[in-house]
Design a protein around this motif. Structure first.
Motif, PDB file in Angstrom:
ATOM      1  N   SER A  62     -27.666  -2.929  15.744  1.00  0.00           N
ATOM      2  CA  SER A  62     -26.376  -2.552  15.144  1.00  0.00           C
ATOM      3  C   SER A  62     -25.561  -3.752  14.698  1.00  0.00           C
ATOM      4  O   SER A  62     -24.769  -3.649  13.758  1.00  0.00           O
ATOM      5  CB  SER A  62     -25.569  -1.712  16.126  1.00  0.00           C
ATOM      6  OG  SER A  62     -25.227  -2.468  17.280  1.00  0.00           O
ATOM      7  N   VAL A  63     -25.728  -4.919  15.355  1.00  0.00           N
ATOM      8  CA  VAL A  63     -24.948  -6.090  14.965  1.00  0.00           C
ATOM      9  C   VAL A  63     -25.624  -6.880  13.848  1.00  0.00           C
ATOM     10  O   VAL A  63     -25.031  -7.854  13.351  1.00  0.00           O
ATOM     11  CB  VAL A  63     -24.671  -7.017  16.173  1.00  0.00           C
ATOM     12  CG1 VAL A  63     -23.805  -6.309  17.190  1.00  0.00           C
ATOM     13  CG2 VAL A  63     -25.962  -7.527  16.793  1.00  0.00           C
ATOM     14  N   PHE A 104     -18.509   1.011  22.343  1.00  0.00           N
ATOM     15  CA  PHE A 104     -19.511   0.571  21.372  1.00  0.00           C
ATOM     16  C   PHE A 104     -18.841   0.062  20.101  1.00  0.00           C
ATOM     17  O   PHE A 104     -19.191  -1.010  19.589  1.00  0.00           O
ATOM     18  CB  PHE A 104     -20.441   1.742  21.057  1.00  0.00           C
ATOM     19  CG  PHE A 104     -21.570   1.407  20.115  1.00  0.00           C
ATOM     20  CD1 PHE A 104     -22.708   0.752  20.565  1.00  0.00           C
ATOM     21  CD2 PHE A 104     -21.491   1.749  18.766  1.00  0.00           C
ATOM     22  CE1 PHE A 104     -23.742   0.432  19.700  1.00  0.00           C
ATOM     23  CE2 PHE A 104     -22.522   1.439  17.900  1.00  0.00           C
ATOM     24  CZ  PHE A 104     -23.651   0.786  18.371  1.00  0.00           C
ATOM     25  N   THR A 105     -17.868   0.807  19.590  1.00  0.00           N
ATOM     26  CA  THR A 105     -17.180   0.388  18.359  1.00  0.00           C
ATOM     27  C   THR A 105     -16.367  -0.884  18.593  1.00  0.00           C
ATOM     28  O   THR A 105     -16.220  -1.706  17.679  1.00  0.00           O
ATOM     29  CB  THR A 105     -16.270   1.511  17.839  1.00  0.00           C
ATOM     30  OG1 THR A 105     -15.342   1.903  18.868  1.00  0.00           O
ATOM     31  CG2 THR A 105     -17.084   2.718  17.430  1.00  0.00           C
ATOM     32  N   HIS A 106     -15.842  -1.054  19.809  1.00  0.00           N
ATOM     33  CA  HIS A 106     -15.111  -2.288  20.112  1.00  0.00           C
ATOM     34  C   HIS A 106     -16.054  -3.489  20.065  1.00  0.00           C
ATOM     35  O   HIS A 106     -15.690  -4.557  19.557  1.00  0.00           O
ATOM     36  CB  HIS A 106     -14.457  -2.190  21.488  1.00  0.00           C
ATOM     37  CG  HIS A 106     -13.801  -3.463  21.927  1.00  0.00           C
ATOM     38  ND1 HIS A 106     -12.626  -3.938  21.359  1.00  0.00           N
ATOM     39  CD2 HIS A 106     -14.159  -4.388  22.875  1.00  0.00           C
ATOM     40  CE1 HIS A 106     -12.292  -5.077  21.929  1.00  0.00           C
ATOM     41  NE2 HIS A 106     -13.202  -5.370  22.846  1.00  0.00           N
ATOM     42  N   ARG A 107     -17.263  -3.320  20.587  1.00  0.00           N
ATOM     43  CA  ARG A 107     -18.233  -4.411  20.544  1.00  0.00           C
ATOM     44  C   ARG A 107     -18.611  -4.750  19.107  1.00  0.00           C
ATOM     45  O   ARG A 107     -18.781  -5.923  18.764  1.00  0.00           O
ATOM     46  CB  ARG A 107     -19.482  -4.017  21.336  1.00  0.00           C
ATOM     47  CG  ARG A 107     -19.300  -4.004  22.842  1.00  0.00           C
ATOM     48  CD  ARG A 107     -20.555  -3.511  23.535  1.00  0.00           C
ATOM     49  NE  ARG A 107     -20.439  -3.567  24.986  1.00  0.00           N
ATOM     50  CZ  ARG A 107     -21.349  -3.100  25.824  1.00  0.00           C
ATOM     51  NH1 ARG A 107     -22.455  -2.533  25.344  1.00  0.00           N
ATOM     52  NH2 ARG A 107     -21.174  -3.193  27.127  1.00  0.00           N
ATOM     53  N   LEU A 108     -18.734  -3.734  18.274  1.00  0.00           N
ATOM     54  CA  LEU A 108     -19.037  -3.983  16.867  1.00  0.00           C
ATOM     55  C   LEU A 108     -17.917  -4.761  16.206  1.00  0.00           C
ATOM     56  O   LEU A 108     -18.148  -5.696  15.432  1.00  0.00           O
ATOM     57  CB  LEU A 108     -19.264  -2.658  16.135  1.00  0.00           C
ATOM     58  CG  LEU A 108     -20.527  -1.876  16.489  1.00  0.00           C
ATOM     59  CD1 LEU A 108     -20.561  -0.565  15.721  1.00  0.00           C
ATOM     60  CD2 LEU A 108     -21.771  -2.695  16.176  1.00  0.00           C
ATOM     61  N   SER A 109     -16.680  -4.362  16.499  1.00  0.00           N
ATOM     62  CA  SER A 109     -15.537  -5.060  15.920  1.00  0.00           C
ATOM     63  C   SER A 109     -15.505  -6.515  16.368  1.00  0.00           C
ATOM     64  O   SER A 109     -15.250  -7.420  15.567  1.00  0.00           O
ATOM     65  CB  SER A 109     -14.244  -4.353  16.325  1.00  0.00           C
ATOM     66  OG  SER A 109     -13.111  -5.047  15.845  1.00  0.00           O
ATOM     67  N   THR A 110     -15.780  -6.753  17.646  1.00  0.00           N
ATOM     68  CA  THR A 110     -15.813  -8.121  18.170  1.00  0.00           C
ATOM     69  C   THR A 110     -16.900  -8.947  17.486  1.00  0.00           C
ATOM     70  O   THR A 110     -16.740 -10.150  17.270  1.00  0.00           O
ATOM     71  CB  THR A 110     -16.058  -8.101  19.690  1.00  0.00           C
ATOM     72  OG1 THR A 110     -15.025  -7.330  20.318  1.00  0.00           O
ATOM     73  CG2 THR A 110     -16.059  -9.503  20.260  1.00  0.00           C
TER      74      THR A 110
END
Length: 353
Positions: free
Chosen positions: A173-174, A192-198
């Motif tokens: 995903s990253v 999960f979406t927070h990790r993507l944003s980070t």
């Protein structure tokens, strides 16, 4: 000086969203420099780290790669957001733009680099098996490198059949080239979406333009997008255009207020635009005559005066005159401040001012 040029470019992007007539009037009254259209749409020369590319979100880097421009590929080749799979594809001329199949020329500056060694699966079954065996983040990254552009359908199908291990989904995903629909399939949980944003993953230029904080950061990237990712920039323009035309349009006072707020505003671009209009009101609509908020000079329409028109606002007027209270909101103009600027002064007075 770099910040001044950067802010000028961002405001130029916003001005391009309104009609040419009002845009020209705003430039004339606020002192925003006229941009060289040809220059802002060509990739600049210089090392990537000198062009402010080092801290770009990974999705922005991906939009750049989708241009399939050898010069842009050279600029982003060493960016930390891309992995050896993407570097391998760049050096082998693999196109990244949607629907493209023609080989992309490799820039001369990259010719000295050998393509990274990438493990290759013998087929869909072997690729799926490798992903299902992932038990750590290191294994997830290694397995993700095996996924080629044409393999994302296999990945999505395998995950639908039985969810892939968490580390595999995260590593996939990253990747900046992970299709948005596959990324959504992997998970929509808040963590999960927070990790993507980070990780710098953004779901398209429209989302980036309307949710990024602070506004000056978003404007800097969007201004760069005129040469870095013009094919995707239209999405950001479509998201912001209606709001900018409705709230700012040809309201010169609102634009002047926006230039004052931009350097320290911590909200998003839509919040900046609506705040500037709320402070300025309708007083600057369809009015001609010189105006320079940065120096405090706001002569009424038709007033010529003896002083040279100041170009422009707080970003370009580095020699601005301070008022009697030591703040840049007042100046040696006898207090002839516009209504919008007076309201800013009342609402945004600096501590101790």
């Amino acid at each position: 000086m770099a910040n001044e040029v950067e802010q000028a470019g961002g405001l130029g992007f916003l001005l391009a969203l309104v009609d040419p007539g009002p845009a020209a009037r705003v430039r004339r009254r606020t002192g925003m420099p006229q941009e060289n259209t040809a220059a802002v749409t060509k990739p600049p020369r210089g090392p990537a780290w000198d062009l402010g590319l080092r801290d770009l979100p990974s999705s922005v880097v991906w939009w750049m790669l989708q241009q399939d421009d050898p010069r842009i590929n050279e600029l982003v080749y060493g960016h930390c957001a891309i992995d050896d799979r993407v570097r391998h594809d760049i050096l082998n001329g693999v196109p990244h733009g949607p629907g493209r199949s023609r080989r992309v020329p490799v820039a001369k500056g990259l010719s000295r680099y050998p393509p990274p060694e990438i493990p290759r699966a013998a087929g869909p079954a072997e690729l799926t098996a490798a992903l299902r065996e992932v038990a750590s983040m290191a294994q997830g990254r290694a397995a993700a490198l095996m996924v080629r552009r044409e393999d994302w359908g296999v990945v999505a199908g395998a995950d639908r059949e039985r969810p892939l291990p968490g580390y595999a989904r995260w590593a996939l995903s990253v990747r900046p080239d992970c299709p948005p629909e596959v990324r959504t399939q992997f998970g929509t949980h808040r963590k999960f979406t927070h990790r993507l944003s980070t990780a710098g993953v953004v779901d398209g230029p429209a989302v980036y333009a309307t949710t990024t904080r602070p506004a000056r950061q978003a404007l800097s990237v969007l201004a760069m997008g005129r040469w870095a990712f013009p094919d995707r920039l239209t999405e950001a323009a479509a998201a912001l255009g209606p709001l900018v035309r409705a709230e700012l349009g040809g309201n010169t006072e609102a634009w002047a207020v926006l230039t004052q707020l931009l350097p320290t505003f911590t909200g998003t671009l839509p919040e900046l635009v609506t705040t500037a209009r709320a402070i300025a009101g309708d007083g600057g609509e369809e009015v001609d005559g010189p105006l320079s908020v940065g120096s405090g000079t706001t002569d009424p329409p038709g007033h010529q005066g003896d002083a040279e028109v100041v170009y422009g606002g707080p970003s370009w007027d580095t020699g601005q005159t301070l008022g009697d209270d030591g703040s840049p909101w007042g100046s040696a103009t006898g207090g002839r401040l516009s209504a919008g600027v007076r309201r800013i002064r009342a609402s945004w007075q600096r501590p101790g001012g």
